[in-house]
Design a protein around this motif. Structure first.
Motif, PDB file in Angstrom:
ATOM      1  N   ALA A 469     -92.042 -36.639  66.143  1.00  0.00           N
ATOM      2  CA  ALA A 469     -92.543 -37.891  66.021  1.00  0.00           C
ATOM      3  C   ALA A 469     -93.646 -37.837  65.238  1.00  0.00           C
ATOM      4  N   SER A 470     -94.305 -36.983  65.017  1.00  0.00           N
ATOM      5  CA  SER A 470     -95.692 -37.029  63.913  1.00  0.00           C
ATOM      6  C   SER A 470     -95.450 -36.286  62.413  1.00  0.00           C
ATOM      7  N   GLU A 471     -94.226 -35.598  62.425  1.00  0.00           N
ATOM      8  CA  GLU A 471     -94.123 -34.956  61.255  1.00  0.00           C
ATOM      9  C   GLU A 471     -94.080 -35.792  60.136  1.00  0.00           C
ATOM     10  N   ASP A 472     -93.749 -36.913  60.047  1.00  0.00           N
ATOM     11  CA  ASP A 472     -93.768 -37.648  59.071  1.00  0.00           C
ATOM     12  C   ASP A 472     -94.829 -38.256  58.488  1.00  0.00           C
ATOM     13  N   TRP A 473     -95.854 -38.375  59.263  1.00  0.00           N
ATOM     14  CA  TRP A 473     -97.325 -39.091  58.631  1.00  0.00           C
ATOM     15  C   TRP A 473     -98.064 -37.642  58.454  1.00  0.00           C
ATOM     16  N   ILE A 474     -97.907 -36.660  58.988  1.00  0.00           N
ATOM     17  CA  ILE A 474     -98.632 -35.586  58.789  1.00  0.00           C
ATOM     18  C   ILE A 474     -98.162 -34.830  57.375  1.00  0.00           C
ATOM     19  N   PHE A 475     -96.672 -34.544  57.144  1.00  0.00           N
ATOM     20  CA  PHE A 475     -96.691 -34.173  55.802  1.00  0.00           C
ATOM     21  C   PHE A 475     -96.914 -35.032  54.961  1.00  0.00           C
ATOM     22  N   HIS A 476     -97.001 -36.396  55.029  1.00  0.00           N
ATOM     23  CA  HIS A 476     -97.273 -37.260  53.860  1.00  0.00           C
ATOM     24  C   HIS A 476     -98.902 -37.082  53.300  1.00  0.00           C
ATOM     25  N   ILE A 477     -99.676 -36.970  54.665  1.00  0.00           N
ATOM     26  CA  ILE A 477    -101.254 -36.547  54.087  1.00  0.00           C
ATOM     27  C   ILE A 477    -101.107 -35.131  53.655  1.00  0.00           C
ATOM     28  N   LEU A 478    -100.564 -34.258  54.155  1.00  0.00           N
ATOM     29  CA  LEU A 478    -100.856 -32.888  53.645  1.00  0.00           C
ATOM     30  C   LEU A 478    -100.292 -32.847  52.230  1.00  0.00           C
ATOM     31  N   SER A 479     -99.248 -33.451  52.028  1.00  0.00           N
ATOM     32  CA  SER A 479     -98.910 -33.442  50.733  1.00  0.00           C
ATOM     33  C   SER A 479     -99.651 -34.220  49.737  1.00  0.00           C
ATOM     34  N   TYR A 480    -100.357 -35.511  50.164  1.00  0.00           N
ATOM     35  CA  TYR A 480    -101.233 -36.103  49.152  1.00  0.00           C
ATOM     36  C   TYR A 480    -102.445 -35.318  48.861  1.00  0.00           C
ATOM     37  N   GLU A 481    -103.012 -34.903  49.915  1.00  0.00           N
ATOM     38  CA  GLU A 481    -104.482 -33.872  49.686  1.00  0.00           C
ATOM     39  C   GLU A 481    -104.144 -32.664  49.036  1.00  0.00           C
ATOM     40  N   ARG A 482    -102.990 -32.198  48.991  1.00  0.00           N
ATOM     41  CA  ARG A 482    -102.629 -31.038  48.026  1.00  0.00           C
ATOM     42  C   ARG A 482    -102.281 -31.210  46.507  1.00  0.00           C
ATOM     43  N   ASP A 483    -101.220 -32.256  46.660  1.00  0.00           N
ATOM     44  CA  ASP A 483    -100.681 -32.616  45.227  1.00  0.00           C
ATOM     45  C   ASP A 483    -100.858 -33.897  44.676  1.00  0.00           C
ATOM     46  N   MET A 484    -102.031 -34.741  45.551  1.00  0.00           N
ATOM     47  CA  MET A 484    -102.207 -36.177  44.969  1.00  0.00           C
ATOM     48  C   MET A 484    -100.899 -36.677  44.770  1.00  0.00           C
ATOM     49  N   SER A 485     -99.954 -36.448  45.678  1.00  0.00           N
ATOM     50  CA  SER A 485     -98.628 -37.152  45.534  1.00  0.00           C
ATOM     51  C   SER A 485     -98.283 -38.128  46.464  1.00  0.00           C
ATOM     52  N   THR A 486     -97.628 -38.974  46.332  1.00  0.00           N
ATOM     53  CA  THR A 486     -97.167 -39.797  47.451  1.00  0.00           C
ATOM     54  C   THR A 486     -95.790 -39.507  48.168  1.00  0.00           C
ATOM     55  N   LEU A 490     -93.808 -31.049  51.173  1.00  0.00           N
ATOM     56  CA  LEU A 490     -94.202 -30.133  52.275  1.00  0.00           C
ATOM     57  C   LEU A 490     -92.834 -30.323  53.365  1.00  0.00           C
ATOM     58  N   ASP A 491     -92.418 -29.178  54.045  1.00  0.00           N
ATOM     59  CA  ASP A 491     -91.664 -29.374  55.335  1.00  0.00           C
ATOM     60  C   ASP A 491     -91.819 -28.386  56.232  1.00  0.00           C
ATOM     61  N   ARG A 492     -91.270 -28.361  57.167  1.00  0.00           N
ATOM     62  CA  ARG A 492     -91.466 -27.467  58.421  1.00  0.00           C
ATOM     63  C   ARG A 492     -91.438 -26.381  58.249  1.00  0.00           C
ATOM     64  N   ASN A 493     -90.350 -25.623  57.103  1.00  0.00           N
ATOM     65  CA  ASN A 493     -90.285 -24.345  56.884  1.00  0.00           C
ATOM     66  C   ASN A 493     -91.224 -23.439  56.098  1.00  0.00           C
ATOM     67  N   GLY A 494     -92.478 -24.523  55.795  1.00  0.00           N
ATOM     68  CA  GLY A 494     -93.639 -23.789  55.150  1.00  0.00           C
ATOM     69  C   GLY A 494     -94.744 -24.063  55.499  1.00  0.00           C
ATOM     70  N   ILE A 495     -95.016 -24.583  56.681  1.00  0.00           N
ATOM     71  CA  ILE A 495     -96.276 -24.911  56.998  1.00  0.00           C
ATOM     72  C   ILE A 495     -96.455 -24.212  58.377  1.00  0.00           C
ATOM     73  N   ILE A 496     -97.644 -23.724  58.652  1.00  0.00           N
ATOM     74  CA  ILE A 496     -98.263 -22.836  59.673  1.00  0.00           C
ATOM     75  C   ILE A 496     -99.485 -23.621  60.216  1.00  0.00           C
TER      76      ILE A 496
END
Length: 636
Positions: A469-486, A490-496
């Motif tokens: 339920a929360s992976e969509d917005w979490i991955f969007h935020i983390l991707s933007y903070e790391r790559d400044m990309s909308t 990132l995906d579940r296979n790489g996040i810890i």
């Protein structure tokens, strides 16, 4: 006054009548000692005297036997362990995090290109593709020289006495029973895969490392070959090809204070590439934990970029982490744990403090200064540990025997890492050294445990993270903070996600204390002596006194014998010479002491002569003038 007369007078003053022979001295001791038994020996009748002599000898033997056991127990320096529980504010442990994959495949692919082509072609032959399905006809030729340095072989062990060895890429039968691995014949037989290691290329002095699974053999072969290749790459290049802190550490929070990758210290670890240590205490003071509980610990979000893993080098995906003391080197391969991708891993920490007693109770060391092995990890300015000592010992033996150092350990000064070009037989030498029991025992005997150590006991729990339920917005935020990309990168296979915290402030101290002390030894010796013979410390002093008196008597006897020998020699040279003054005085003195020791009458009480006894002739004892004495006389 000569020496003998001085000793005689001294003995007479000390003893006050025990006698001037060993027998008289022994009788006097038995009559006056406070030890039970000896008195009965001299006062009882013949039969009881024999019984008491036997009992005294028996119990004295038991005393000495028990004393020997007690002294041996004391000199064994046994220890007892005690457990105590305390409560205090504790330093937060150093936390080391690494990627399970040491290098980005995109960065090292050009170095491992030929190696990957070799293993892919080998797997095709191992899996026995159908004719015409192989890609050997369209791909560039393989670098078989690289393969032949450390080849993989198939072993047919149907005949245990004459196993058949088949080289995967050879097409002709070789000497020693090697055959080809291709053809329909291999479909009817089951082979074992092994790594062939030779002292040098083309040598018959070879050994085979067998594996029950081809997956294990391929991984071991790839590690050996990639080690040879990467050992020639400079350290700064290997650091560049690894995972950088700003790409790997996405979020950090310690208690209520935010942190980032700049709060981590980077070190290069041969097994895992770039590793990052939080709260190492090298440059800044170690952090204290304000309270126990998950809200006051360290929270991390890591990106392991699993899509950029080296296919044949890292078969496990995740983060490798370890908790350890400040200023200590992290040996993650031995003491680290894995955190799985796509999960939130919570680690509750309990602290055990170990306090060992030093020499002679145990062979531990405070700082490693008394260990004969040179610590190669001192270049990191870390404290001594037995893991560092064992690896330094192995590397020193590797350099001494093989002529080069292994890639996984620090190098001594002036030594290079092993590789296939400069050291063709290094893998054979390394394998022989690693399996040598004698070498391992030498290192175990040379290295010592630390006297004081802190161990972190971990309670680990995991949950899927983030939730669906929360992976969509979490991955969007983390991707933007790391790559400044909308876009989501990132995906579940790489996040810890990691939570590390103290479960409680209670800590356990396991300390050693001496099982036997000098007080215990003295009380035990006295107890045995008092129980069997009714003795005490004063009895031992009495026994020491008789030994001293015996020495006095021995010295007097030796001096008398030497003096008599001298006089006999003098008389032999001058048989008619009259006695000297000193001889007369000495004879008179000894006569007086002997009368006193035997209970004779005092000198002023002289008995009258018996009837019919002629009067004594005193002319023979007349003292002559000094001029009348001969040249050899001893004037006092």
């Amino acid at each position: 006054m000569n020496l003998k007369k001085y000793l005689v007078r001294a003995l007479h003053r000390l003893q006050k009548g025990p006698g001037y022979t060993y027998k008289e001295l022994l009788v006097w001791y038995c009559d006056n000692t406070n030890t039970h038994g000896p008195k009965r020996i001299i006062k009882e009748g013949p039969k009881k005297k024999l019984i008491w002599f036997f009992l005294t000898l028996l119990f004295a033997s038991l005393v000495f036997w028990q004393w020997g056991i007690l002294i041996n127990t004391y000199l064994s320096y046994n220890v007892t362990s005690s457990l105590s529980i305390g409560f205090k504010t504790m330093k937060f442990p150093a936390v080391t995090v690494c990627n399970a994959n040491p290098f980005k495949y995109s960065e090292v692919k050009h170095l491992l290109k030929e190696l990957d082509r070799l293993i892919e072609a080998a797997l095709e032959r191992i899996l026995q593709p159908t004719p015409g399905n192989s890609s050997d006809n369209v791909s560039p030729p393989l670098d078989l020289e690289l393969w032949n340095q450390i080849p993989l072989v198939l072993i047919d062990e149907h005949d245990k006495d004459n196993p058949v060895i088949l080289d995967i890429f050879e097409t002709n039968q070789t000497a020693g029973g090697n055959e080809t691995a291709s053809g329909n014949e291999t479909k009817e037989k089951k082979y074992k895969l092994a790594v062939k290691l030779c002292s040098h290329q083309g040598s018959e002095n070879c050994t085979y490392r067998n594996f029950t699974s081809a997956a294990q053999a391929v991984t071991e072969w790839y590690i050996l070959q990639s080690t040879s290749i990467l050992s020639k790459v400079p350290l700064h290049e290997r650091i560049r090809m690894g995972y950088q802190a700003e790409d790997m550490i996405l979020a950090c929070l310690y208690g209520a204070e935010p942190c980032n990758y700049k709060n981590f210290t980077q070190i290069y670890h041969p097994d895992h590439g770039n590793c990052y240590i939080f709260n190492w205490g090298m440059d800044e003071e170690a952090l204290n934990s304000s309270n126990p509980g998950a809200e006051f610990g360290l929270k991390l979000i890591l990106d392991i970029s699993q899509q950029d893993y080296i296919p044949y080098l890292s078969s496990a995906a995740g983060a490798r982490l370890m908790l350890h003391q400040q200023k200590s080197f992290p040996f993650l391969k031995d003491q680290g744990i894995y955190a799985m991708a796509g999960t939130e891993t919570s680690i509750g920490v309990l602290v055990d403090e170990l306090e060992r007693m030093g020499y002679p109770y145990s062979d531990c060391t405070m700082n490693g200064s008394d260990v004969p092995v040179k610590n190669l990890y001192s270049q990191y300015n870390t404290s001594y540990s037995i893991q560092a000592c064992l690896r330094s010992c192995f590397q020193n033996h590797m350099v001494e025997i093989c002529g080069c150092g292994h890639y996984m350990f620090p190098l001594p000064e002036g030594v290079n890492y092993c590789n296939n070009e400069d050291n063709p037989g290094w893998a054979y030498c390394y394998s022989s050294l690693r399996s040598s029991i004698k070498q391992r025992q030498i290192c175990i005997d040379s290295c010592k445990e630390t006297c004081n150590d802190t161990q972190y006991k971990m309670t680990i729990s995991m949950a899927d993270w983030p939730s669906e339920a929360s992976e969509d917005w979490i991955f969007h935020i983390l991707s933007y903070e790391r790559d400044m990309s909308t876009n989501v990168t990132l995906d579940r296979n790489g996040i810890i996600k990691l939570n590390i915290y103290f479960q409680e402030y209670n800590y356990r101290t396991i300390s050693e204390s001496a099982a036997t002390t000098i007080v215990w030894l003295l009380s035990s010796l006295g107890g045995q002596f008092g129980f069997w013979m009714g003795g005490s410390v004063l009895c031992l002093i009495e026994f020491g006194e008789i030994i001293i008196d015996s020495l006095w008597i021995t010295i007097i006897n030796v001096i008398s014998w030497c003096k008599g020998l001298k006089q006999r020699r003098a008389r032999a040279r001058s048989p008619d010479a009259p006695p000297t003054v000193s001889e007369l005085v000495e004879a008179h003195t000894n006569l007086g002491f002997q009368h006193e020791a035997a209970g004779a009458l005092p000198r002023d009480e002289v008995l009258p002569p018996e009837p019919g006894t002629p009067p004594p002739n005193y002319d023979s004892l007349r003292v002559q003038p000094l001029d009348a004495l001969g040249p050899d006389s001893d004037a006092d």
